[in-house]
Design an enzyme around this catalytic site. Sequence first.
Site, PDB file in Angstrom:
ATOM      1  N   ALA A  95       0.843  -1.199   0.000  1.00  0.00           N
ATOM      2  CA  ALA A  95       0.000   0.000   0.000  1.00  0.00           C
ATOM      3  C   ALA A  95       0.872   1.241   0.000  1.00  0.00           C
ATOM      4  CB  ALA A  95      -0.931  -0.008   1.209  1.00  0.00           C
ATOM      5  N   MET A  96       1.037   1.819  -1.166  1.00  0.00           N
ATOM      6  CA  MET A  96       1.783   3.070  -1.305  1.00  0.00           C
ATOM      7  C   MET A  96       0.872   4.224  -1.699  1.00  0.00           C
ATOM      8  SD  MET A  96       5.379   1.971  -3.140  1.00  0.00           S
ATOM      9  CE  MET A  96       4.734   0.813  -4.353  1.00  0.00           C
ATOM     10  N   GLY A 103      -4.543  11.478  -2.556  1.00  0.00           N
ATOM     11  CA  GLY A 103      -4.004  12.789  -2.896  1.00  0.00           C
ATOM     12  C   GLY A 103      -2.569  12.799  -3.357  1.00  0.00           C
ATOM     13  N   SER A 126       1.655   9.140  -7.807  1.00  0.00           N
ATOM     14  CA  SER A 126       3.024   8.637  -7.908  1.00  0.00           C
ATOM     15  C   SER A 126       4.006   9.378  -7.007  1.00  0.00           C
ATOM     16  CB  SER A 126       3.501   8.731  -9.368  1.00  0.00           C
ATOM     17  OG  SER A 126       2.718   7.928 -10.220  1.00  0.00           O
ATOM     18  N   SER A 151      -3.702  -3.087  -5.363  1.00  0.00           N
ATOM     19  CA  SER A 151      -3.868  -4.402  -5.978  1.00  0.00           C
ATOM     20  C   SER A 151      -3.844  -5.478  -4.893  1.00  0.00           C
ATOM     21  CB  SER A 151      -2.742  -4.659  -6.980  1.00  0.00           C
ATOM     22  OG  SER A 151      -2.776  -3.716  -8.029  1.00  0.00           O
ATOM     23  N   GLU A 185      10.055  -3.825  -9.756  1.00  0.00           N
ATOM     24  CA  GLU A 185       8.633  -3.627 -10.088  1.00  0.00           C
ATOM     25  C   GLU A 185       8.490  -3.075 -11.498  1.00  0.00           C
ATOM     26  OE1 GLU A 185       4.765  -1.093  -8.437  1.00  0.00           O
ATOM     27  OE2 GLU A 185       6.543  -1.344  -7.176  1.00  0.00           O
ATOM     28  N   GLU A 193       5.152   9.650 -17.096  1.00  0.00           N
ATOM     29  CA  GLU A 193       5.672  11.014 -16.990  1.00  0.00           C
ATOM     30  C   GLU A 193       6.689  11.122 -15.850  1.00  0.00           C
ATOM     31  OE1 GLU A 193       2.010  10.915 -19.244  1.00  0.00           O
ATOM     32  OE2 GLU A 193       2.501  10.157 -17.239  1.00  0.00           O
TER      33      GLU A 193
END
Length: 385
Positions: free
Chosen positions: A130-131, A135, A138, A164, A250, A375
């Site tokens: 859980a990252m 708000g 990335s 996920s 990842e 980006e």
Amino acid sequence: MTALADRTTAELATELADVRQLARGFFEKEVAPHREEFAAAGRPSREVYRSAGSLGLLGMSVPEQYGGGGGDFRHEAVLFEEQVRSGDSSMQLGVHSGIVPHYILAYASEEKKQQWLPKLCSGEWIGAIAMTEPGTGSDLQGITTRAVRDGDDYVVTGGKTFISNGAHCDLIIIAAKTDPSAGARGLSLLVAEVSDDTEGFHRGRVLHKIGQKGQDTAELTFDGLRIPAGNILGEEGRGFTQLMQQLPQERLICGIAAAAMIEAAVQQTVEYTKSRNAFGKTLFDLQNTKFELAECATIGRVVRTFVDDAVAKHIASELDVTTAAMVKYWTTDRQFEVVDRCLQLFGGYGYMEEYPIARMFVDGRIARIYAGANEVMKDLISRSL
């Protein structure tokens, strides 16, 4: 199993071919028949994880003493490729096998490795990380979830989104601020063992996505969740550094999936256009079709070469953050381009959900967003110039 370091190149190649065959059979027989069922439920069954674990397909790069296969990242890569080629997007194996166990291997205590890893490798537990927050997206430095030390526990408060395996997970790595005044140096990673009855832990709705409908992606809320202090990964305040160390793998997983999807899209489109007639000849015989597929096949070859080189670097512990960002951004952009061009050659049938090319189009769109939006990858790359 022979120790990895003792295997010859030929033995390793044979072993990887056997893994590929085993994985292909698993997805064809035990996952693909349930595609509609999983999509309707918004999640795969827990049984398919246990089945994968019983076959030795989970945690293949985890050492045998922790219940894994004793292999390396190449074994995981074969699994991820076969999942893509099977058309399955319900099982989030990249997170469960490719990400979560490696944080534990790198930073957890020996006691915790023995406690957690066998359950992940068997499929008894499903793992998540859980990252992302509503708000922050990335921007990992903008995380606001708090973990406050209280005696022998950390008390966690905050919310996460786009997680996920969030609706299924039994073990979750939580990125939280243990010192909000310290910026990136105040971020820590804590591991929580959770169930629906865990006090202070709440699973929100399973999110409805345009693709990967059978894969559970959920919102999570922590409202005074108590986590034993011994469950912190490494030292307090090391979370951001740990994330930067683990994120290249990842992002490489995204590249592996992109390469496999491009190859599958081209193969299926060649087969379709050779069987479809238009204007008195097969669709493949039309010059535009041949030129489009020639370009897509070339893109696929370049992507495969790039990804294979990155995998080799990763095995040798030489994959740097910049190269991993290049792999993630460039291959997933090319994936989107190729799948779109291939879908066009299917005409109206390419817009029908029963055709794999249509599912590739919507399932693959997230690849340019998750694991760090493309980006953000470009920004990371620019810092090295």
